[in-house]
Design a protein around this motif. Sequence first.
Motif, mmCIF file in Angstrom:
data_model
loop_
_atom_site.group_PDB
_atom_site.id
_atom_site.type_symbol
_atom_site.label_atom_id
_atom_site.label_comp_id
_atom_site.label_asym_id
_atom_site.label_seq_id
_atom_site.Cartn_x
_atom_site.Cartn_y
_atom_site.Cartn_z
ATOM 1 N N PHE A 86 0.829 -1.195 0.000
ATOM 2 C CA PHE A 86 0.000 0.000 0.000
ATOM 3 C C PHE A 86 0.872 1.255 0.000
ATOM 4 O O PHE A 86 0.513 2.262 -0.619
ATOM 5 C CB PHE A 86 -0.921 0.005 1.219
ATOM 6 C CG PHE A 86 -1.949 1.091 1.173
ATOM 7 C CD1 PHE A 86 -3.048 0.994 0.346
ATOM 8 C CD2 PHE A 86 -1.810 2.229 1.963
ATOM 9 C CE1 PHE A 86 -3.999 2.003 0.283
ATOM 10 C CE2 PHE A 86 -2.751 3.242 1.909
ATOM 11 C CZ PHE A 86 -3.850 3.128 1.072
ATOM 12 N N VAL A 89 1.880 2.001 -3.547
ATOM 13 C CA VAL A 89 0.727 2.572 -4.256
ATOM 14 C C VAL A 89 0.545 4.038 -3.866
ATOM 15 O O VAL A 89 0.309 4.902 -4.721
ATOM 16 C CB VAL A 89 -0.540 1.753 -3.957
ATOM 17 C CG1 VAL A 89 -1.798 2.508 -4.397
ATOM 18 C CG2 VAL A 89 -0.475 0.398 -4.657
ATOM 19 N N VAL A 116 -6.961 -0.962 -1.805
ATOM 20 C CA VAL A 116 -6.672 0.236 -2.605
ATOM 21 C C VAL A 116 -7.969 0.909 -3.046
ATOM 22 O O VAL A 116 -8.100 2.137 -2.989
ATOM 23 C CB VAL A 116 -5.808 -0.125 -3.829
ATOM 24 C CG1 VAL A 116 -5.557 1.115 -4.688
ATOM 25 C CG2 VAL A 116 -4.476 -0.733 -3.383
#
Length: 258
Positions: A86, A89, A116
């Motif tokens: 994460f 991202v 996400v």
Amino acid sequence: MLQKRVIPALLLRDDALVKTVRFNNPSYIGDPVNTVRIFNELEVDELVFLDITATNENRAPNLGILREIADECFMPLGYGGGLNSFEVVQSIFEIGFEKVILNSVMHSRPDFVSQVADHYGNQAVVASIDVKKNFWGNYEVWTNSGKVNTKKNPVDWAIELERLGAGEILITSIDREGTWKGFDIQLTNSISNAVNLPIIAHGGCGSLNDISKVISDGNASAVALGSLVVYQQKEMGVLVNFPQREDLLKAINNCERN
């Protein structure tokens, strides 16, 4: 903006752009930042960058080159490759990308799609499915840039990814990628009929007629172009280009009338 999206899909290897054929034999195309400048001038609506080695090399995305791309780019951007946490991202969104394209990580951690999507919204998550036919002609999902066969059925996998929260599906035919032989209409149509998500067809486009056909017969919501926008023609030299908007409109309008 075009009614159906037509998106250059550009392949990154380290800090260079390359083009593959059936996911093999990458050929050097040029500098990604200079390429973005050209697409800015051509007024392209959207760009996608896919790092083809990050996952297999077990490394994070090249944030340096991605930051340069985002700073230069005037249109929405999507990125895929090496997105295995994460935090990674987050870093992609923080430097200015609007969408992340998830692939290999979804097989080991399906809940990552939901994580996400819950944080950034479904529209920010593109699920990438790479597909190849087996010896008997049946479709199977491959990961790790076409190196690992999951044996999954792509339609079943697409249905599951929709349930998990993906906002779009990028479907790539490994058999067609880089061949200029046209999209796999049967593959695209089977997935578009199974889910209620926009389907981006990728792999094999060699002409405007191919775009018309995958929209009309394959029910694609968008098309992603590789060879057609980085080469002059098949088996000719590199030339970053994009079809004239009026020609694209004609191709799309023709398919919508059929």
